[in-house]
Design a protein around this motif. Structure first.
Motif, PDB file in Angstrom:
ATOM      1  N   PHE A   1       0.825  -1.213   0.000  1.00 53.46           N
ATOM      2  CA  PHE A   1       0.000   0.000   0.000  1.00 53.46           C
ATOM      3  C   PHE A   1       0.857   1.260   0.000  1.00 53.46           C
ATOM      4  CE2 PHE A   1      -3.470  -2.815   1.405  1.00 53.46           C
ATOM      5  CZ  PHE A   1      -4.507  -2.342   0.606  1.00 53.46           C
ATOM      6  N   ALA A   2       2.029   1.181   0.634  1.00 56.46           N
ATOM      7  CA  ALA A   2       2.935   2.333   0.631  1.00 56.46           C
ATOM      8  C   ALA A   2       3.421   2.639  -0.772  1.00 56.46           C
ATOM      9  CB  ALA A   2       4.111   2.064   1.562  1.00 56.46           C
ATOM     10  N   ALA A   3       3.585   1.610  -1.589  1.00 52.45           N
ATOM     11  CA  ALA A   3       4.021   1.809  -2.976  1.00 52.45           C
ATOM     12  C   ALA A   3       2.956   2.567  -3.771  1.00 52.45           C
ATOM     13  CB  ALA A   3       4.313   0.465  -3.630  1.00 52.45           C
ATOM     14  N   PHE A   4       1.671   2.311  -3.469  1.00 57.01           N
ATOM     15  CA  PHE A   4       0.580   3.002  -4.162  1.00 57.01           C
ATOM     16  C   PHE A   4       0.420   4.446  -3.685  1.00 57.01           C
ATOM     17  CE2 PHE A   4      -0.900  -1.409  -4.915  1.00 57.01           C
ATOM     18  CZ  PHE A   4      -1.057  -1.335  -6.293  1.00 57.01           C
ATOM     19  N   ALA A   5       0.999   4.767  -2.515  1.00 60.24           N
ATOM     20  CA  ALA A   5       0.851   6.119  -1.978  1.00 60.24           C
ATOM     21  C   ALA A   5       1.507   7.168  -2.868  1.00 60.24           C
ATOM     22  CB  ALA A   5       1.431   6.187  -0.568  1.00 60.24           C
ATOM     23  N   ALA A   6       2.445   6.745  -3.706  1.00 61.25           N
ATOM     24  CA  ALA A   6       3.124   7.690  -4.604  1.00 61.25           C
ATOM     25  C   ALA A   6       2.262   8.088  -5.790  1.00 61.25           C
ATOM     26  CB  ALA A   6       4.433   7.078  -5.101  1.00 61.25           C
ATOM     27  N   ILE A   7       1.181   7.350  -6.019  1.00 61.93           N
ATOM     28  CA  ILE A   7       0.270   7.668  -7.129  1.00 61.93           C
ATOM     29  C   ILE A   7      -0.801   8.625  -6.610  1.00 61.93           C
ATOM     30  CG2 ILE A   7      -1.291   6.710  -8.861  1.00 61.93           C
ATOM     31  CD1 ILE A   7       0.159   4.037  -8.526  1.00 61.93           C
ATOM     32  N   ALA A   8      -0.841   9.812  -7.174  1.00 60.05           N
ATOM     33  CA  ALA A   8      -1.712  10.874  -6.643  1.00 60.05           C
ATOM     34  C   ALA A   8      -3.182  10.479  -6.598  1.00 60.05           C
ATOM     35  CB  ALA A   8      -1.542  12.143  -7.485  1.00 60.05           C
ATOM     36  N   VAL A   9      -3.663   9.766  -7.599  1.00 55.35           N
ATOM     37  CA  VAL A   9      -5.088   9.421  -7.684  1.00 55.35           C
ATOM     38  C   VAL A   9      -5.532   8.536  -6.527  1.00 55.35           C
ATOM     39  CG1 VAL A   9      -6.865   8.329  -9.107  1.00 55.35           C
ATOM     40  CG2 VAL A   9      -5.031   9.639 -10.193  1.00 55.35           C
ATOM     41  N   VAL A  10      -4.706   7.550  -6.187  1.00 51.62           N
ATOM     42  CA  VAL A  10      -5.092   6.594  -5.142  1.00 51.62           C
ATOM     43  C   VAL A  10      -4.389   6.865  -3.814  1.00 51.62           C
ATOM     44  CG1 VAL A  10      -5.624   4.773  -6.797  1.00 51.62           C
ATOM     45  CG2 VAL A  10      -3.303   4.980  -5.904  1.00 51.62           C
ATOM     46  N   SER A  11      -3.633   7.946  -3.745  1.00 45.13           N
ATOM     47  CA  SER A  11      -2.869   8.243  -2.539  1.00 45.13           C
ATOM     48  C   SER A  11      -3.730   8.337  -1.268  1.00 45.13           C
ATOM     49  CB  SER A  11      -2.080   9.540  -2.739  1.00 45.13           C
ATOM     50  OG  SER A  11      -1.346   9.853  -1.587  1.00 45.13           O
ATOM     51  N   PRO A  12      -4.864   9.070  -1.273  1.00 46.82           N
ATOM     52  CA  PRO A  12      -5.685   9.144  -0.053  1.00 46.82           C
ATOM     53  C   PRO A  12      -6.172   7.770   0.413  1.00 46.82           C
ATOM     54  CG  PRO A  12      -6.336  10.830  -1.623  1.00 46.82           C
ATOM     55  CD  PRO A  12      -5.418   9.908  -2.348  1.00 46.82           C
ATOM     56  N   VAL A  13      -6.617   6.959  -0.546  1.00 42.41           N
ATOM     57  CA  VAL A  13      -7.101   5.618  -0.205  1.00 42.41           C
ATOM     58  C   VAL A  13      -5.958   4.775   0.357  1.00 42.41           C
ATOM     59  CG1 VAL A  13      -8.151   3.504  -1.099  1.00 42.41           C
ATOM     60  CG2 VAL A  13      -8.887   5.728  -1.966  1.00 42.41           C
ATOM     61  N   SER A  14      -4.791   4.907  -0.257  1.00 48.06           N
ATOM     62  CA  SER A  14      -3.635   4.147   0.182  1.00 48.06           C
ATOM     63  C   SER A  14      -3.219   4.522   1.600  1.00 48.06           C
ATOM     64  CB  SER A  14      -2.467   4.363  -0.777  1.00 48.06           C
ATOM     65  OG  SER A  14      -1.333   3.649  -0.374  1.00 48.06           O
ATOM     66  N   ILE A  15      -3.237   5.809   1.889  1.00 50.52           N
ATOM     67  CA  ILE A  15      -2.848   6.280   3.227  1.00 50.52           C
ATOM     68  C   ILE A  15      -3.834   5.780   4.280  1.00 50.52           C
ATOM     69  CG2 ILE A  15      -2.580   8.327   4.678  1.00 50.52           C
ATOM     70  CD1 ILE A  15      -1.463   9.751   2.180  1.00 50.52           C
ATOM     71  N   LEU A  16      -5.119   5.828   3.950  1.00 47.08           N
ATOM     72  CA  LEU A  16      -6.136   5.308   4.873  1.00 47.08           C
ATOM     73  C   LEU A  16      -5.942   3.812   5.112  1.00 47.08           C
ATOM     74  CD1 LEU A  16      -9.385   7.150   3.679  1.00 47.08           C
ATOM     75  CD2 LEU A  16      -8.178   7.469   5.844  1.00 47.08           C
TER      76      LEU A  16
END
Length: 235
Positions: free
Chosen positions: A184-199
């Motif tokens: 999930f941390a790897a997806f945090a770098a993608i702006a579109v899915v970043s909020p979902v990833s952080i949650l």
């Protein structure tokens, strides 16, 4: 999976049995944490305990009651070892949740040694206390005579599988949780899915805190069960 790689602390690429590694460092920090809480934190023995003493007393009472309830009062003499196991695993698990930290209990080499120590310890204890009567653990007297040999083979196999399941359960759960957080941390770098990833990372991190304690609890409970079999081997 690079977060699980054992690396030398002082340069070089080869790891020998005497090489100080990141695993060595974080196990040492775990031992230091246990010592600070149980020795330094309780040395005042205040009537009204502080935070460290309160946590230490809570952990002491929790494990003591577990040993007494599961293995019996005659198992209390082995409480120091079980308490040491519990506290070391808890601290190793919790310290591993610190960002950039290393989790020793995610490695089967560490959990395997802990499990084998319990396995050989209770087996030797069983034979010392009961001699050949300890083999009664594998002979199910309550079952019909015709199927007792079959059950004895099953019991024998399950007994020798104990250190495998005991160690893999702890290492597997710790490794799986850390790997999911990393994904999930790897997806945090993608702006579109970043909020979902952080949650998702926040939620999984909270779950990992719970798992870190539960896995230490499960390891300790199984140790108490195995100790009970050594003390009272008859079915």
């Amino acid at each position: 999976m690079d977060q699980f790689v054992v690396k030398p602390l002082f340069g070089g690429a080869e790891v020998h049995w005497y090489t100080p590694t990141n695993a060595t460092l974080w196990m040492a920090l775990g031992v230091l944490g246990v010592a600070l809480m149980l020795v330094v934190g309780t040395r005042g023995r205040a009537t009204i305990p502080g935070r460290a003493q309160s946590v230490a007393e809570l952990a002491y009472g929790f494990v003591y009651k577990m040993v007494e309830d599961i293995a019996g009062k005659d198992a209390v003499k082995y409480f120091p070892y079980i308490m040491t196991l519990f506290m070391f695993i808890v601290f190793s698990n919790m310290l591993g949740l610190i960002p950039m930290a290393f989790t020793p209990t995610s490695h089967i080499a560490v959990t395997g040694v802990l499990a084998l120590a319990v396995f050989f310890g209770v087996t030797i204890l069983g034979f010392v206390l009961h001699g050949t009567k300890f083999l009664g653990l594998f002979w199910v007297t309550s079952a019909p005579l015709a199927i007792r040999p079959v059950l004895a083979i099953i019991e024998l196999i399950s007994y020798f599988v104990r250190p495998v399941s005991h160690s893999i359960r702890l290492a597997g759960n710790m490794m799986a949780g850390h790997a999911v957080v990393k994904v999930f941390a790897a997806f945090a770098a993608i702006a579109v899915v970043s909020p979902v990833s952080i949650l998702a990372i926040t939620a999984i991190y909270g779950l990992e805190l719970l798992v870190a304690f539960i896995q230490a609890y499960v390891f300790t409970i199984l140790t108490c069960v195995y100790l009970k079999d050594a003390l009272h081997p008859n079915h």
